[in-house]
Design a protein around this motif. Structure first.
Motif, PDB file in Angstrom:
ATOM      1  N   ALA A 194       1.001  -1.789   0.489  1.00  0.00           N
ATOM      2  CA  ALA A 194       0.205   0.183  -0.011  1.00  0.00           C
ATOM      3  C   ALA A 194       1.008   1.017   0.109  1.00  0.00           C
ATOM      4  N   PRO A 195       0.186   2.265  -0.461  1.00  0.00           N
ATOM      5  CA  PRO A 195       1.065   3.367  -0.123  1.00  0.00           C
ATOM      6  C   PRO A 195       1.153   4.357   0.991  1.00  0.00           C
ATOM      7  N   LYS A 196       2.548   4.755   1.380  1.00  0.00           N
ATOM      8  CA  LYS A 196       3.084   5.325   2.603  1.00  0.00           C
ATOM      9  C   LYS A 196       1.848   5.461   2.824  1.00  0.00           C
ATOM     10  N   SER A 197       1.227   6.967   2.188  1.00  0.00           N
ATOM     11  CA  SER A 197       0.688   7.281   3.155  1.00  0.00           C
ATOM     12  C   SER A 197      -0.741   6.625   3.700  1.00  0.00           C
ATOM     13  N   ALA A 198      -0.853   5.607   2.588  1.00  0.00           N
ATOM     14  CA  ALA A 198      -2.290   4.886   4.103  1.00  0.00           C
ATOM     15  C   ALA A 198      -1.416   4.304   4.781  1.00  0.00           C
ATOM     16  N   ASP A 199       0.051   3.733   4.899  1.00  0.00           N
ATOM     17  CA  ASP A 199       0.098   3.192   6.043  1.00  0.00           C
ATOM     18  C   ASP A 199      -0.159   4.023   7.060  1.00  0.00           C
ATOM     19  N   THR A 200       1.288   5.337   6.669  1.00  0.00           N
ATOM     20  CA  THR A 200       0.863   6.532   7.699  1.00  0.00           C
ATOM     21  C   THR A 200      -0.440   6.969   8.853  1.00  0.00           C
ATOM     22  N   GLU A 201      -1.510   7.026   7.664  1.00  0.00           N
ATOM     23  CA  GLU A 201      -2.539   6.466   8.485  1.00  0.00           C
ATOM     24  C   GLU A 201      -3.135   5.942   8.592  1.00  0.00           C
ATOM     25  N   ALA A 202      -3.164   4.511   8.767  1.00  0.00           N
ATOM     26  CA  ALA A 202      -4.022   3.535   9.825  1.00  0.00           C
ATOM     27  C   ALA A 202      -2.902   3.554  11.375  1.00  0.00           C
ATOM     28  N   GLN A 203      -1.580   3.558  11.351  1.00  0.00           N
ATOM     29  CA  GLN A 203      -0.983   3.877  12.243  1.00  0.00           C
ATOM     30  C   GLN A 203      -1.566   4.952  13.270  1.00  0.00           C
ATOM     31  N   LYS A 204      -1.293   6.537  12.472  1.00  0.00           N
ATOM     32  CA  LYS A 204      -2.181   7.460  13.304  1.00  0.00           C
ATOM     33  C   LYS A 204      -3.712   7.622  13.776  1.00  0.00           C
ATOM     34  N   LYS A 205      -4.328   6.722  13.198  1.00  0.00           N
ATOM     35  CA  LYS A 205      -5.386   7.340  13.551  1.00  0.00           C
ATOM     36  C   LYS A 205      -5.951   5.831  15.241  1.00  0.00           C
ATOM     37  N   LEU A 206      -5.350   4.803  14.859  1.00  0.00           N
ATOM     38  CA  LEU A 206      -5.270   3.886  15.835  1.00  0.00           C
ATOM     39  C   LEU A 206      -4.381   4.778  17.435  1.00  0.00           C
ATOM     40  N   ARG A 207      -2.963   5.172  17.273  1.00  0.00           N
ATOM     41  CA  ARG A 207      -2.039   5.698  17.923  1.00  0.00           C
ATOM     42  C   ARG A 207      -3.213   6.766  18.561  1.00  0.00           C
ATOM     43  N   GLU A 208      -4.400   7.879  18.107  1.00  0.00           N
ATOM     44  CA  GLU A 208      -5.324   8.035  18.642  1.00  0.00           C
ATOM     45  C   GLU A 208      -7.071   7.791  19.164  1.00  0.00           C
ATOM     46  N   LEU A 209      -7.322   6.065  18.739  1.00  0.00           N
ATOM     47  CA  LEU A 209      -7.677   5.286  19.462  1.00  0.00           C
ATOM     48  C   LEU A 209      -7.793   4.690  20.945  1.00  0.00           C
ATOM     49  N   LYS A 210      -5.832   4.408  20.366  1.00  0.00           N
ATOM     50  CA  LYS A 210      -5.165   4.236  21.804  1.00  0.00           C
ATOM     51  C   LYS A 210      -5.239   4.596  22.839  1.00  0.00           C
ATOM     52  N   GLN A 211      -5.150   6.443  22.827  1.00  0.00           N
ATOM     53  CA  GLN A 211      -5.413   7.607  23.491  1.00  0.00           C
ATOM     54  C   GLN A 211      -6.985   7.523  24.099  1.00  0.00           C
ATOM     55  N   THR A 212      -8.171   7.227  23.159  1.00  0.00           N
ATOM     56  CA  THR A 212      -9.089   7.330  23.361  1.00  0.00           C
ATOM     57  C   THR A 212      -9.764   5.742  24.283  1.00  0.00           C
ATOM     58  N   LEU A 213      -9.085   5.104  24.111  1.00  0.00           N
ATOM     59  CA  LEU A 213      -9.267   3.506  24.806  1.00  0.00           C
ATOM     60  C   LEU A 213      -8.709   3.856  26.398  1.00  0.00           C
ATOM     61  N   SER A 214      -7.804   4.723  26.460  1.00  0.00           N
ATOM     62  CA  SER A 214      -6.961   4.503  28.150  1.00  0.00           C
ATOM     63  C   SER A 214      -8.671   5.289  28.150  1.00  0.00           C
ATOM     64  N   ARG A 215      -8.759   6.473  27.957  1.00  0.00           N
ATOM     65  CA  ARG A 215      -9.602   7.064  29.462  1.00  0.00           C
ATOM     66  C   ARG A 215     -10.692   5.745  30.053  1.00  0.00           C
ATOM     67  N   PRO A 216     -11.527   6.464  31.414  1.00  0.00           N
ATOM     68  CA  PRO A 216     -11.990   5.870  31.992  1.00  0.00           C
ATOM     69  C   PRO A 216     -13.361   5.293  31.644  1.00  0.00           C
ATOM     70  N   HIS A 217     -13.576   3.927  31.488  1.00  0.00           N
ATOM     71  CA  HIS A 217     -14.495   3.390  31.226  1.00  0.00           C
ATOM     72  C   HIS A 217     -14.827   3.418  29.966  1.00  0.00           C
ATOM     73  N   ALA A 218     -13.771   3.357  28.964  1.00  0.00           N
ATOM     74  CA  ALA A 218     -14.074   2.856  27.997  1.00  0.00           C
ATOM     75  C   ALA A 218     -13.234   1.033  27.392  1.00  0.00           C
ATOM     76  N   ASP A 219     -14.871   1.275  26.847  1.00  0.00           N
ATOM     77  CA  ASP A 219     -15.108  -0.231  26.262  1.00  0.00           C
ATOM     78  C   ASP A 219     -14.503  -0.740  25.035  1.00  0.00           C
ATOM     79  N   PHE A 220     -12.844  -1.369  25.103  1.00  0.00           N
ATOM     80  CA  PHE A 220     -12.487  -2.103  24.130  1.00  0.00           C
ATOM     81  C   PHE A 220     -12.746  -2.502  23.590  1.00  0.00           C
ATOM     82  N   ALA A 221     -13.482  -3.765  23.767  1.00  0.00           N
ATOM     83  CA  ALA A 221     -14.539  -4.862  23.095  1.00  0.00           C
ATOM     84  C   ALA A 221     -15.750  -4.177  22.249  1.00  0.00           C
ATOM     85  N   ASP A 222     -16.109  -3.301  22.240  1.00  0.00           N
ATOM     86  CA  ASP A 222     -17.324  -2.850  22.595  1.00  0.00           C
ATOM     87  C   ASP A 222     -16.772  -1.607  20.657  1.00  0.00           C
ATOM     88  N   THR A 223     -15.830  -1.458  20.615  1.00  0.00           N
ATOM     89  CA  THR A 223     -14.850  -0.683  20.095  1.00  0.00           C
ATOM     90  C   THR A 223     -14.168  -1.158  18.670  1.00  0.00           C
TER      91      THR A 223
END
Length: 298
Positions: free
Chosen positions: A156-185
């Motif tokens: 895949a293009p490097k831009s797609a790879d970078t974008e996916a990694q960025k989205k997961l980093r942001e998702l990790k921050q969201t899931l680190s908050r209290p009461h975040a539901d990893f399974a539902d996400t």
């Protein structure tokens, strides 16, 4: 860590595994391809003549039994096709078939002559073998994992790879908050359908079954912690460590059956070597080296 695809089809072999329903009859067809069929009796005959360990696994694992039957059915269909083309009449094929036939007779005859005594090995022999090989019975550390996957092909293009990694980093921050539901996400955003349906859960995985990148990512996590995004062949993974089992050494009770089988096989091999040596002592083998040299002569 790749997607958890399962490729299974519908050969019905439940009767072998004790499923409810009428008892199968020897003539009942359990598998068919074209005009080639395998009956209950055919499968029972196959199981009676294969390696005991493979047979035991098949009788306690529907998937393993399916695979055995499928393989046998394919070989049978190929045999029909080959014989229809008179492939068995080819000189080279006929010679190899005769060699395999003779080898089966010789090997089984030699084994019958050299079976260890029924009392072998003794409990002391088994205990000694266990102590001498204890390091081989270590069960690796296990991780109970869940994941969220964003699929990104290796090309895949490097831009797609970078974008996916960025989205997961942001998702990790969201899931680190209290009461975040990893399974539902995971159910809603993970692109690995097999695990997404189960809230991202992969199940228990041994330390030595993990690819290095994922092994490194989860090794230092505390229970219920989430890793940084990890790149694998199929894309980016966000992993949650649900639980851990430390490495342990299997007990003697757990490995005794395998040890007994290994010791008996070793004893049989030693007996066979001694028998062949004795046979050659009684009836020395004679070689005509001059005639033999002509075989390799140009």
């Amino acid at each position: 860590m790749t997607h958890l695809h399962t490729i299974l089809a519908g050969i019905a072999l439940a009767g072998f595994l004790g499923a409810a329903g009428p008892a199968p009859q020897p003539t009942d067809v359990v598998a068919q391809v074209g005009t080639t069929t395998l009956t209950v009796a055919d499968v029972q005959a196959m199981l009676a003549h294969i390696d005991p360990a493979v047979r035991d696994q098949a009788l306690h694992n529907h998937v393993a039994l399916d695979e055995l039957v499928r393989g046998q059915l394919i070989r049978q269909e190929l045999l029909v096709e080959a014989e229809a083309k008179k492939w068995d009449q080819d000189a080279d094929v006929a010679y190899r078939a005769k060699t395999a036939h003779d080898a089966a007779i010789v090997d089984s005859y030699l084994a019958s002559l050299n079976q260890p005594d029924a009392s072998y090995p003794s409990d002391a022999d088994v205990q000694a073998a266990y102590e001498a090989n204890k390091t081989r019975f270590v069960k690796p550390r296990e991780y109970h994992l869940a994941q969220i996957v964003f699929t990104v092909p290796a090309d895949a293009p490097k831009s797609a790879d970078t974008e996916a990694q960025k989205k997961l980093r942001e998702l990790k921050q969201t899931l680190s908050r209290p009461h975040a539901d990893f399974a539902d996400t995971a159910k809603h955003v993970s692109q690995d359908k097999a695990t997404a349906e189960k809230g991202g859960e992969i199940g228990w995985v041994r330390d030595d079954q993990l690819i290095p990148a994922i092994k490194d990512a989860v090794a230092g996590l505390q229970d219920n912690a989430i890793s940084d995004p990890v790149r694998a062949a199929d894309g980016w993974h966000l992993l949650k460590l649900l639980d851990t089992k430390p490495a342990t050494t299997a007990t003697l009770v757990e490995v005794k059956d395998k040890l007994v089988q290994a010791l008996r096989q070793q004893k049989e091999s030693a007996n066979a070597r001694a028998y062949l040596q004795q046979m050659q002592t009684k009836q020395p083998l004679e070689l005509n080296e001059i005639a033999l040299s002509h075989v390799a002569a140009p």
